[in-house]
Design a protein around this motif. Structure first.
Motif, PDB file in Angstrom:
ATOM      1  N   ARG A 117       0.831  -1.205   0.000  1.00  0.00           N
ATOM      2  CA  ARG A 117       0.000   0.000   0.000  1.00  0.00           C
ATOM      3  C   ARG A 117       0.864   1.253   0.000  1.00  0.00           C
ATOM      4  N   ARG A 118       2.086   1.151   0.511  1.00  0.00           N
ATOM      5  CA  ARG A 118       3.000   2.293   0.506  1.00  0.00           C
ATOM      6  C   ARG A 118       3.504   2.587  -0.904  1.00  0.00           C
ATOM      7  N   VAL A 119       3.809   1.537  -1.647  1.00  0.00           N
ATOM      8  CA  VAL A 119       4.400   1.736  -2.981  1.00  0.00           C
ATOM      9  C   VAL A 119       3.354   1.690  -4.080  1.00  0.00           C
ATOM     10  N   GLY A 120       2.174   1.122  -3.799  1.00  0.00           N
ATOM     11  CA  GLY A 120       1.106   1.047  -4.785  1.00  0.00           C
ATOM     12  C   GLY A 120       1.365   0.007  -5.870  1.00  0.00           C
ATOM     13  N   VAL A 121       0.350  -0.236  -6.650  1.00  0.00           N
ATOM     14  CA  VAL A 121       0.466  -1.207  -7.748  1.00  0.00           C
ATOM     15  C   VAL A 121       1.592  -0.811  -8.697  1.00  0.00           C
ATOM     16  N   GLU A 122       1.735   0.491  -8.944  1.00  0.00           N
ATOM     17  CA  GLU A 122       2.772   0.947  -9.869  1.00  0.00           C
ATOM     18  C   GLU A 122       4.162   0.623  -9.327  1.00  0.00           C
ATOM     19  N   GLY A 123       4.355   0.753  -8.022  1.00  0.00           N
ATOM     20  CA  GLY A 123       5.641   0.405  -7.435  1.00  0.00           C
ATOM     21  C   GLY A 123       5.957  -1.073  -7.587  1.00  0.00           C
ATOM     22  N   VAL A 124       4.931  -1.915  -7.440  1.00  0.00           N
ATOM     23  CA  VAL A 124       5.131  -3.357  -7.633  1.00  0.00           C
ATOM     24  C   VAL A 124       5.514  -3.642  -9.077  1.00  0.00           C
ATOM     25  N   VAL A 180       9.827  -2.626  10.848  1.00  0.00           N
ATOM     26  CA  VAL A 180       9.889  -1.162  10.863  1.00  0.00           C
ATOM     27  C   VAL A 180       8.671  -0.587  10.150  1.00  0.00           C
ATOM     28  N   GLU A 181       8.051   0.407  10.771  1.00  0.00           N
ATOM     29  CA  GLU A 181       6.946   1.132  10.143  1.00  0.00           C
ATOM     30  C   GLU A 181       7.504   2.365   9.447  1.00  0.00           C
ATOM     31  N   THR A 182       6.912   2.739   8.328  1.00  0.00           N
ATOM     32  CA  THR A 182       7.438   3.868   7.547  1.00  0.00           C
ATOM     33  C   THR A 182       6.337   4.860   7.180  1.00  0.00           C
ATOM     34  N   ASP A 183       6.793   6.019   6.700  1.00  0.00           N
ATOM     35  CA  ASP A 183       5.854   6.949   6.089  1.00  0.00           C
ATOM     36  C   ASP A 183       5.689   6.568   4.619  1.00  0.00           C
ATOM     37  N   ASP A 184       4.992   7.375   3.847  1.00  0.00           N
ATOM     38  CA  ASP A 184       4.733   7.036   2.446  1.00  0.00           C
ATOM     39  C   ASP A 184       5.977   7.136   1.569  1.00  0.00           C
ATOM     40  N   ASP A 185       7.053   7.715   2.122  1.00  0.00           N
ATOM     41  CA  ASP A 185       8.319   7.808   1.392  1.00  0.00           C
ATOM     42  C   ASP A 185       9.272   6.686   1.791  1.00  0.00           C
ATOM     43  N   ASP A 197       5.841  10.350  11.947  1.00  0.00           N
ATOM     44  CA  ASP A 197       6.862  11.273  11.454  1.00  0.00           C
ATOM     45  C   ASP A 197       8.171  10.531  11.218  1.00  0.00           C
ATOM     46  N   PRO A 198       8.908  10.875  10.158  1.00  0.00           N
ATOM     47  CA  PRO A 198      10.144  10.149   9.865  1.00  0.00           C
ATOM     48  C   PRO A 198      11.192  10.332  10.955  1.00  0.00           C
ATOM     49  N   THR A 199      11.864   9.240  11.307  1.00  0.00           N
ATOM     50  CA  THR A 199      12.929   9.295  12.308  1.00  0.00           C
ATOM     51  C   THR A 199      14.154   9.993  11.750  1.00  0.00           C
ATOM     52  N   PHE A 200      14.459   9.720  10.488  1.00  0.00           N
ATOM     53  CA  PHE A 200      15.587  10.355   9.794  1.00  0.00           C
ATOM     54  C   PHE A 200      15.105  10.849   8.431  1.00  0.00           C
ATOM     55  N   ASP A 201      15.619  12.001   8.027  1.00  0.00           N
ATOM     56  CA  ASP A 201      15.225  12.540   6.725  1.00  0.00           C
ATOM     57  C   ASP A 201      15.809  11.748   5.562  1.00  0.00           C
ATOM     58  N   GLY A 224       8.211 -10.156  -3.844  1.00  0.00           N
ATOM     59  CA  GLY A 224       7.517  -8.998  -4.402  1.00  0.00           C
ATOM     60  C   GLY A 224       7.699  -7.758  -3.557  1.00  0.00           C
ATOM     61  N   VAL A 225       7.626  -7.915  -2.229  1.00  0.00           N
ATOM     62  CA  VAL A 225       7.846  -6.774  -1.340  1.00  0.00           C
ATOM     63  C   VAL A 225       9.290  -6.293  -1.448  1.00  0.00           C
ATOM     64  N   SER A 226      10.234  -7.230  -1.508  1.00  0.00           N
ATOM     65  CA  SER A 226      11.642  -6.828  -1.632  1.00  0.00           C
ATOM     66  C   SER A 226      11.891  -6.053  -2.913  1.00  0.00           C
ATOM     67  N   LEU A 227      11.346  -6.528  -4.024  1.00  0.00           N
ATOM     68  CA  LEU A 227      11.561  -5.858  -5.306  1.00  0.00           C
ATOM     69  C   LEU A 227      10.892  -4.491  -5.350  1.00  0.00           C
ATOM     70  N   SER A 228       9.637  -4.431  -4.929  1.00  0.00           N
ATOM     71  CA  SER A 228       8.890  -3.179  -5.068  1.00  0.00           C
ATOM     72  C   SER A 228       9.389  -2.109  -4.109  1.00  0.00           C
ATOM     73  N   THR A 229       9.591  -2.461  -2.841  1.00  0.00           N
ATOM     74  CA  THR A 229      10.092  -1.458  -1.892  1.00  0.00           C
ATOM     75  C   THR A 229      11.559  -1.146  -2.178  1.00  0.00           C
ATOM     76  N   GLY A 230      12.308  -2.130  -2.671  1.00  0.00           N
ATOM     77  CA  GLY A 230      13.702  -1.886  -3.020  1.00  0.00           C
ATOM     78  C   GLY A 230      13.839  -0.877  -4.136  1.00  0.00           C
ATOM     79  N   VAL A 231      13.073  -1.054  -5.204  1.00  0.00           N
ATOM     80  CA  VAL A 231      13.205  -0.140  -6.339  1.00  0.00           C
ATOM     81  C   VAL A 231      12.712   1.258  -5.973  1.00  0.00           C
ATOM     82  N   VAL A 232      11.643   1.344  -5.194  1.00  0.00           N
ATOM     83  CA  VAL A 232      11.128   2.661  -4.799  1.00  0.00           C
ATOM     84  C   VAL A 232      12.100   3.347  -3.833  1.00  0.00           C
ATOM     85  N   ALA A 233      12.603   2.616  -2.845  1.00  0.00           N
ATOM     86  CA  ALA A 233      13.551   3.217  -1.895  1.00  0.00           C
ATOM     87  C   ALA A 233      14.820   3.659  -2.604  1.00  0.00           C
ATOM     88  N   GLY A 234      15.319   2.832  -3.520  1.00  0.00           N
ATOM     89  CA  GLY A 234      16.548   3.180  -4.229  1.00  0.00           C
ATOM     90  C   GLY A 234      16.389   4.413  -5.099  1.00  0.00           C
TER      91      GLY A 234
END
Length: 433
Positions: free
Chosen positions: A77-84, A375-380, A389-393, A415-425
């Motif tokens: 839900r953080r990265v959305g279908v497009e992120g996947v 770990v819980e995150t914000d939408d970024d 609120d983000p712990t670190f910018d 799938g989670v590793s790929l989608s969150t990995g590409v978005v985070a990177g």
């Protein structure tokens, strides 16, 4: 402080390698720091996006249809279908797997005789898909005890696959030791080593190529089956060539059945990612653990460096942006003891009940809360505090270190590793500009 890299990724699993490659392809100077060898060699080599919905009926036919209905805290839900889709697109470019022609899951038989819904799979398993109605024979080897061919065949029939399947066990050709590693047997097929013929004349030693010798052992078990499955050990460097030769010698399609670790498909996948990372000029640093971090900013909200412990010395690696991809409870990216649950490098918040008895369900196969710890995150994808609120910018998290999902029950880990990995990177790279 001297910035050494644009982006430092902590962790060398699928999420970390994906984040590093995504950031590098976006123009960043990237370094991956990992304690040990990539965990890809322990993975099945299959890529699951979403096999079963949380608490729902399954298997899932189309993961992309199911993603919008997942709980709000789920990483998808953080990265959305497009992120996947972006994560899978990067993977398809690197790995060249099958399954990219459709959004629908395929049903892949595994070594235990279960059928696993998966979105991407190596070419080596295509002929074994459960949707194929041709009869099949599974062949195991006496010394490869992780794969009981007869038991796997019985389990597949009990699962209701639409074809007849039998199991047979034989000796692997050649005079290999009983405790020879699977990788050693795979190398023999890679090199097509000459081995002693099984049915040579008495008192006469004759040798033939290993692939031919293997086919000779399997032919008596084949019958009218149109395909034959082996444990996933048909070569490490030249699996396509090994399968093609066996197909020609047997007159039947040949496929591999994904195995428990060490996984040759996982090793092959690791090699492809490492080649892509080298091409993208990503620096790889391994062998020493990241144990701490240095921070700055008015409220300590910026990571300056991660600290590696090397021969008793603390060595900092400075960067502008960081990605945390150290794994979950199994991978030691999340620690737990009687006092609670924590992320050990950056001390990111991990929500968990104070009462340890609330961490699990009394039913062994029940819904265990600890499986969703992370770990819980914000939408970024920045680790967040209790208020969101983000712990670190300049820190993002990806992969199994994230909370809010049960990868084992959902069959969603890759799938989670790929989608969150590409978005985070990509977001880390963008933040350096």
């Amino acid at each position: 402080m001297a910035i050494e890299d644009d982006v430092v990724v902590v962790g060398g699993g699928l999420a970390g390698l994906t984040a590093a490659l995504a950031a590098a392809r976006d123009g960043a100077q990237v370094r991956v720091i990992s304690h040990k060898e990539s965990t890809l060699r322990q993975a099945s080599g299959l890529v699951d996006v979403l096999g079963y919905p949380p608490g729902g009926e399954g298997p899932v036919v189309d993961p992309f249809d199911a993603i919008p209905d997942l709980p709000d805290e789920h990483p998808y839900r953080r990265v959305g279908v497009e992120g996947v889709r972006e994560g899978l697109a990067l993977f398809d470019d690197v790995a060249g797997y099958a399954g990219d022609h459709t959004d629908r899951n395929a049903l892949v038989p595994t070594f235990g005789g279960t059928v696993k819904p998966t979105a991407r799979y190596p070419d080596s398993v295509v002929a074994g898909l459960a949707s194929d109605r041709r009869d099949a024979v599974l062949v195991g080897f006496e010394t490869v005890v992780d794969f009981d061919a007869a038991l796997a065949a019985d389990h597949l029939e009990a699962a209701g696959v639409p074809f007849a399947v039998r199991g047979a066990t034989t000796r692997f050709p050649g005079g290999f030791r009983a405790d020879a590693a699977v990788t050693r047997l795979a190398r023999a097929l890679d090199e097509n080593e000459r081995v002693e013929r099984a049915d040579g004349p008495a008192g006469v030693s004759t040798t033939v190529p290993a692939r031919e010798a293997l086919a000779e052992r399997v032919k008596p078990h084949l019958g009218d089956a149109g395909r034959v499955g082996f444990p996933a050990m048909l070569g490490l460097d030249h699996p396509d060539e090994v399968r093609a030769d066996l197909r020609s010698l047997l007159g039947a399609d040949v496929f591999e059945v994904p195995m428990a670790p060490p996984s040759l498909p996982g090793m092959r996948l690791q090699s492809r990612f490492e080649a892509a990372l080298r091409e993208a000029d990503v620096a790889l640093t391994s062998g020493n653990p990241v144990v701490d971090h240095e921070r700055s900013g008015e409220s300590g909200d910026r990571v300056d460096a991660v600290v590696v412990e090397r021969n008793g010395a603390r060595v900092p690696h400075y960067a502008d942006q960081f990605v945390l991809a150290t794994g979950g409870l199994v991978g030691k990216g999340i620690d737990s003891d009687r006092s609670g649950v924590r992320e050990p490098i950056f001390d990111c918040r991990v929500a968990a009940p104070d009462d340890r008895y609330d961490w699990f369900d009394e039913d062994a196969f029940g819904d265990h809360p600890f499986a969703r710890f992370g770990v819980e995150t914000d939408d970024d994808l920045r680790p967040a505090d209790a208020d969101g609120d983000p712990t670190f910018d300049n820190l993002r998290a990806a992969g199994a270190v994230l909370g809010g999902y049960d990868f084992a029950a959902e069959k969603s880990g890759s799938g989670v590793s790929l989608s969150t990995g590409v978005v985070a990177g990509r977001r880390a790279s963008e933040a350096t500009r």
